[in-house]
Write a protein that holds these residues in place. Structure first.
Motif, PDB file in Angstrom:
ATOM      1  N   ARG A  94      37.978  51.358  39.420  1.00 53.05           N
ATOM      2  CA  ARG A  94      37.289  52.635  39.654  1.00 53.05           C
ATOM      3  C   ARG A  94      37.247  53.454  38.366  1.00 53.05           C
ATOM      4  O   ARG A  94      36.199  53.974  37.980  1.00 53.05           O
ATOM      5  N   PHE A 147      29.861  54.115  41.310  1.00 52.96           N
ATOM      6  CA  PHE A 147      30.458  53.179  42.258  1.00 52.96           C
ATOM      7  C   PHE A 147      31.263  52.165  41.453  1.00 52.96           C
ATOM      8  O   PHE A 147      31.055  52.027  40.244  1.00 52.96           O
ATOM      9  N   LEU A 152      38.835  33.963  36.828  1.00 52.22           N
ATOM     10  CA  LEU A 152      37.614  34.774  36.770  1.00 52.22           C
ATOM     11  C   LEU A 152      36.370  33.887  36.769  1.00 52.22           C
ATOM     12  O   LEU A 152      35.340  34.246  37.326  1.00 52.22           O
ATOM     13  N   GLY A 153      36.510  32.719  36.118  1.00 53.62           N
ATOM     14  CA  GLY A 153      35.348  31.841  36.022  1.00 53.62           C
ATOM     15  C   GLY A 153      35.065  31.066  37.291  1.00 53.62           C
ATOM     16  O   GLY A 153      33.989  30.494  37.444  1.00 53.62           O
ATOM     17  N   PRO A 174      31.444  44.271  49.315  1.00 52.52           N
ATOM     18  CA  PRO A 174      31.463  43.061  48.471  1.00 52.52           C
ATOM     19  C   PRO A 174      32.490  43.146  47.352  1.00 52.52           C
ATOM     20  O   PRO A 174      33.140  42.145  47.024  1.00 52.52           O
ATOM     21  N   VAL A 175      32.669  44.350  46.783  1.00 53.12           N
ATOM     22  CA  VAL A 175      33.627  44.482  45.688  1.00 53.12           C
ATOM     23  C   VAL A 175      35.048  44.299  46.215  1.00 53.12           C
ATOM     24  O   VAL A 175      35.889  43.642  45.586  1.00 53.12           O
ATOM     25  N   VAL A 208      33.883  52.251  46.640  1.00 56.04           N
ATOM     26  CA  VAL A 208      34.127  50.810  46.487  1.00 56.04           C
ATOM     27  C   VAL A 208      33.484  50.124  47.686  1.00 56.04           C
ATOM     28  O   VAL A 208      33.838  50.401  48.824  1.00 56.04           O
ATOM     29  N   LYS A 227      36.013  42.771  36.742  1.00 58.46           N
ATOM     30  CA  LYS A 227      36.145  41.631  35.846  1.00 58.46           C
ATOM     31  C   LYS A 227      36.720  42.039  34.492  1.00 58.46           C
ATOM     32  O   LYS A 227      37.539  41.323  33.907  1.00 58.46           O
ATOM     33  N   PRO A 246      31.502  45.138  40.167  1.00 61.78           N
ATOM     34  CA  PRO A 246      32.288  43.922  39.907  1.00 61.78           C
ATOM     35  C   PRO A 246      32.514  43.704  38.407  1.00 61.78           C
ATOM     36  O   PRO A 246      33.518  43.109  38.018  1.00 61.78           O
ATOM     37  N   GLU A 247      31.586  44.207  37.566  1.00 62.04           N
ATOM     38  CA  GLU A 247      31.799  44.106  36.112  1.00 62.04           C
ATOM     39  C   GLU A 247      33.095  44.796  35.713  1.00 62.04           C
ATOM     40  O   GLU A 247      33.875  44.280  34.912  1.00 62.04           O
ATOM     41  N   ALA A 286      33.813  33.412  42.991  1.00 65.47           N
ATOM     42  CA  ALA A 286      32.437  33.861  43.198  1.00 65.47           C
ATOM     43  C   ALA A 286      32.401  35.360  43.446  1.00 65.47           C
ATOM     44  O   ALA A 286      33.297  35.921  44.068  1.00 65.47           O
ATOM     45  N   ILE A 287      31.350  35.989  42.965  1.00 65.13           N
ATOM     46  CA  ILE A 287      31.182  37.431  43.189  1.00 65.13           C
ATOM     47  C   ILE A 287      30.248  37.614  44.382  1.00 65.13           C
ATOM     48  O   ILE A 287      29.108  37.151  44.343  1.00 65.13           O
ATOM     49  N   PRO A 288      30.720  38.222  45.438  1.00 69.87           N
ATOM     50  CA  PRO A 288      29.879  38.327  46.632  1.00 69.87           C
ATOM     51  C   PRO A 288      28.685  39.255  46.379  1.00 69.87           C
ATOM     52  O   PRO A 288      28.813  40.212  45.630  1.00 69.87           O
TER      53      PRO A 288
END
Lengths: 657, 316
Positions: B264, B274, B310-311, B229-230, B226, B281, B277-278, B314-316
């Motif tokens: 995971r 790994f 979720l919307g 960013p995650v 992990v 989500k 982020p998908e 932001a995803i780093p």
């Protein structure tokens, strides 16, 4: 709350406490230091073994006992040192109840206060490193404590060492961020002409320095002391030649048994004798604190700073003892001085010798007097010649002298340093009916070409004599120079010609000079920034009416600006700083797509975005989906450096058509 | 899929997992995401709650899962007269040997299908939930460890209110994921109507996995990388639930741990080495919806709030 995290917060706090109190500990009696360290060690063990806090009654008892110990250590004498000692010991007592994050935070925060307290005693450059180390450790402690409170998720991706390194960097950057604010406060905080807390009774903790008495052997310990006594700049140009670098200090006029003493009368003001011709030297002295009132100046001083005065014996005296680094300008003249005639009472004073002492010297003097009935200058020249021809030797050996000290030295021992020569010579002169006195001070100095100042160390301490010559006034005679000209040219140790101690090496001396130049700069720009300089700076800024109110307003505005700038910088950094080169390349690629109208939503994953813009990219769509997948692996996956480099290249080559 | 992302572990186990997934997908048509949730819950070492109307295939899913896993499976049909002993087992007195002997209940199996869990009394529900949380049961002071893996698929009918005891909020988070199945698409429904009964496939299904493989797979999934960013993303999501105005109580640190583990498992199931982020989500709604307490006056349900979070995160 996890136990290892808590223990490490305790360790950091203890480390911060030990570092920040180290200079205080150095000034405490060893047994009190032992008590302090015992409490620290106990707290460390308690954290390691997860011991419970001690019962309240015991805590109260130990705290009271510590107060008593501090009172005992200070001898019931309340001083600034006693206050900081009490502070240290109460911090140690606090360790007994330091079991909650709140208490840990309090101790860590008080460490900053402990460091500030140190600057009541000493503001030398080396303490900057102490301050940096202490501030960093205390910040590390605060960060560790903070982590106890926050519900931070464990990070399996980061090892302990890496986490620690990250925290260390964070602490350092927090301190660096505070620096602009500290600099502003330094420059703009309204300064008082006097320190807020008055003058300390004693700030030097038993450091050596010149005294106002001379018995054979009294300044010998100074020869081993390499600490600077003062530094001199010559705003008008080059320093005077080495053989004339006599720095005048106390003048000893009374011989009490075998001890030369300073006259109390010298302190009472009387009309000063006029100087006669000669060259005037302007010099600026940075004097290290020495707890006495005299200001050293080139022999002989003609005018000092405003709040000083010259005595009849041409000593330059400050109003109060010098307890902090002091800078002043002085003017000196390199010529004899004095009135045309010495009043008969003064003449008798400068000729008085204790009875029934030094019979051989008296006999020798009367023989000389018969040889040179009316020629004082000739007599002196003859004695100096005699010093040169007889087997007199210059050495730093100290030998105790008895009742007839001049006799023993002039006729038996014949081996000594400036004090022996000056004292014996002055006695011989008085016996020969020539008024004389002993002058203490420093001789020589180390010219620092790179920084253009002269460094005078404690080891340059010197003693010489002054004799009265009718028609000329007081004339400096240095009998040591007659015996050992090297002492004048190369200093006391140069004259001996052997290393003083194991550390006396050429490169070390060079290093010391370098360090002193740094200290000099520090003194000049940081410590020397006083109320007057602040005022001058305001004038240069076009604020001639720079009152404290103006300063306060300026300070608030400047602090506000710095805060805003830092906030913007941090915000931009947090928003925009890429974590890796791959992220940077990916962002650049997103930027190119954005210009084509394909905007990635922040909440979209790379894959989601790629699939969304797949139709828009037409032929390139599949490539971009692959690239996004690749980026996912590089960015979110385990680190593979080669792969990252390939991705950066591929992303750089991708040009949306 | 590029070469570098291929999972680095025993290929045989992983292929068996994918085979089992394929088998279940053959039975539960057109619902791959539901099947994925079931496998994700299994790989993350958690349990699955399926909440839906009768007749959409809850039981079939559980049955198919249990066959695919290849271990012992038990079906518990909950009723309101069921007692805890009916689940965990009883101690029986042997007169000849003058001692008590423990007769294990149906819970001693690898896969449990707990049908209509809300029909049982809270007391009986707790017996099951406790066993789920602890991985063991205690009868007459003796502790008996449940077999590994131990995977519960519980079903609950949300509309059936008469004579039921819906699980309280605090018990709901014993289930790692909660999902719905939903109606099939019209095309699939047509196939369902015209083709032979899907449940016949169950009889043909072969177990692709066995308990030992599942245990090994769970261990492998838990070790997935992990990245920073995650983790930041996960923390941002959790923080968003805590500060959202329509949520009374946000996600707990335990929920955060569950989110990492589930993400995971999901990434592992989808052949990643790994945690992406998908995956975070994808599993976030099934993980978070039943753990959030929504302000009733907000007029939103937890699904809507979660979509909003979720919307906007932001995803780093």
């Amino acid at each position: 709350m996890n136990a290892p995290g808590r223990a490490s917060a305790v360790y950091w706090t203890l480390a911060a406490l030990v570092i920040s109190s180290s200079p205080h500990l150095a000034a405490m009696p060893p047994w009190l230091v032992a008590v302090f360290l015992t409490l620290v060690a106990w707290r460390w063990l308690a954290a390691r073994q997860s011991w419970a806090p001690p019962p309240t009654a015991l805590r109260v008892f130990i705290s009271l006992a510590l107060i008593v110990l501090v009172l005992v250590a200070s001898g019931g004498h309340w001083s600034r040192r006693a206050a900081t000692t009490l502070l240290c010991m109460m911090m140690a007592a606090k360790l007994m109840e330091m079991f909650r994050p709140r208490d840990l935070r309090l101790v860590a925060a008080l460490c900053f206060f402990m460091m500030t307290a140190q600057f009541l005693f000493n503001e030398r450059l080396v303490y900057l490193f102490y301050l940096a180390a202490g501030a960093w450790t205390a910040t590390m402690a605060l960060l560790s404590i903070q982590r106890l409170d926050s519900m931070a998720l464990p990070r399996p991706g980061l090892g302990r060492r890496e986490q620690l390194a990250a925290q260390g960097r964070q602490a350092a950057s927090m301190i660096l961020l505070a620096l602009p604010v500290a600099a502003l406060l330094f420059v703009l905080f309204p300064r008082l002409a006097q320190p807020l807390w008055g003058l300390p009774q004693q700030s030097m903790d038993g450091r050596t320095g010149l005294t106002d008495e001379l018995t054979a052997g009294s300044i010998a310990n100074l020869f081993l002391d390499d600490r600077p006594a003062f530094r001199v700049e010559f705003p008008d140009g080059q320093p005077p030649p080495p053989e004339t670098r006599y720095w005048r200090g106390p003048v000893l006029t009374e011989l009490d048994g075998s001890t030369w003493k300073r006259s109390r009368l010298a302190d009472t003001s009387s009309p000063l004798p006029e100087a006669q011709g000669g060259n005037e030297f302007l010099h600026r002295v940075q004097l290290e604190p020495h707890e006495r009132r005299w200001l050293f100046a080139l022999d002989h001083p003609r005018a000092g700073p405003d709040d000083s005065r010259l005595t009849t014996t041409r000593e330059l005296l400050a109003r109060n003892p010098i307890t902090a680094l002091t800078q002043y300008d002085a003017r000196s003249i390199n010529a004899p001085f004095g009135p045309r005639d010495l009043p008969s009472s003064a003449r008798a004073y400068y000729l008085s010798l204790p009875d029934e002492r030094n019979p051989r010297t008296r006999r020798f003097a009367s023989d000389l007097r018969q040889q040179f009935p009316d020629d004082d200058a000739g007599l002196i020249a003859h004695v100096l010649e005699w010093f040169r021809e007889e087997p007199f030797r210059y050495s730093l050996a100290t030998a105790p002298l008895g009742r007839h000290n001049a006799d023993e030295f002039l006729f038996d021992l014949r081996d000594g340093y400036c004090e022996y020569y000056a004292s014996a010579f002055a006695i011989l002169m008085r016996a020969a009916d020539i008024p004389s006195r002993v002058v203490l001070g420093y001789m020589g100095g180390d010219w620092q070409e790179a920084a253009q100042y002269l460094l005078v160390r404690q080891s340059d301490a010197h003693a010489w004599t002054e004799v009265w010559l009718d028609g000329s006034g007081w004339v400096r005679v240095d009998p040591t120079a007659a015996v050992s000209p090297e002492r004048i040219d190369y200093g006391a140790w140069g004259a001996i010609g052997e290393p003083r101690h194991v550390l006396d090496r050429e490169w070390l001396r060079d290093l010391r000079n370098r360090l002193d130049r740094a200290q000099h700069t520090w003194n000049r720009w940081i410590l020397g920034f006083d109320a007057e300089r602040q005022q001058r700076m305001l004038e240069r800024l076009g604020l001639p009416q720079g009152t404290h109110t103006t300063l306060a307003i300026l300070m608030v505005i400047a602090l506000g600006l710095v805060t805003v700038v830092l906030a913007v910088l941090l915000w931009r950094r947090d928003r925009q700083r890429p974590r890796s080169a791959a992220e940077k390349a990916w962002r650049q690629l997103l930027g190119r797509l954005r210009r084509r109208g394909m905007i990635k939503h922040p909440a979209e994953t790379p894959g989601e975005f790629a699939r969304r813009v797949l139709p828009q990219l037409r032929a390139q769509g599949r490539d971009f989906v692959e690239l996004a997948e690749w980026y996912s692996q590089v960015h979110y996956g385990p680190r593979q450096i080669g792969r990252e480099r390939q991705f950066i290249e591929a992303a750089g080559n991708f040009r949306p058509g | 899929m590029t070469e570098a992302s291929a999972p680095r572990f025993a290929e045989g186990h992983f292929e068996a997992l994918q085979a089992a997934r394929g088998e279940v997908n053959r039975v539960i048509v057109d619902k791959p995401e539901v099947v994925d949730f079931a496998f994700t819950a299994l790989l993350a070492g958690g349990h699955l709650l399926v909440e839906d109307l009768p007749g959409v295939g809850k039981t079939t899913l559980a049955h198919a899962m249990s066959i695919a896993l290849g271990g012992a499976w038990q079906r518990l049909q909950f009723t309101n007269d069921m007692l805890p002993a009916d689940i965990v087992g009883v101690s029986v007195f042997h007169r000849d040997e003058a001692r008590f002997e423990f007769r294990p209940g149906p819970i001693f199996a690898n896969v449990i299908l707990a049908d209509e869990i809300n029909r049982a009394t809270p007391r009986t529900q707790s017996a099951l939930l406790e066993a789920m949380a602890e991985g063991q049961v205690t009868v007459d002071g003796h502790t008996h460890t449940l077999p590994q893996p131990f995977f519960v698929i519980a079903t609950q009918n949300p509309l059936d209110m008469v004579g039921t005891y819906p699980l309280p909020d605090s018990q709901l988070d014993r289930f790692l994921l909660r999902t719905r199945i939903g109606y099939p698409s019209p095309a699939e429904e047509r196939r369902l109507l015209t083709e032979p009964d899907r449940r016949n496939f169950l009889a043909e299904m072969k177990p692709s996995l066995n308990p030992a493989i599942v245990v090994a797979l769970v261990e492998q999934a838990a070790r997935l990388h992990v990245s920073e960013p995650v983790l930041d993303y996960i923390q941002a999501l959790i923080a968003a639930t805590r500060s959202h105005s329509a949520i009374r109580v946000g996600l707990s640190p335990r929920a955060g741990l569950a989110l990492i583990g589930t993400a995971r498992a999901h990434a592992f199931l989808n052949r990643l080495d790994f945690c992406s982020p998908e995956s975070v989500k994808t599993v976030f709604p099934a993980l978070a919806a039943h753990r959030l307490q929504v302000q009733p006056e907000s007029g939103l349900d937890s699904r809507e709030i979660i979509d909003e979070i979720l919307g906007s995160t932001a995803i780093p």
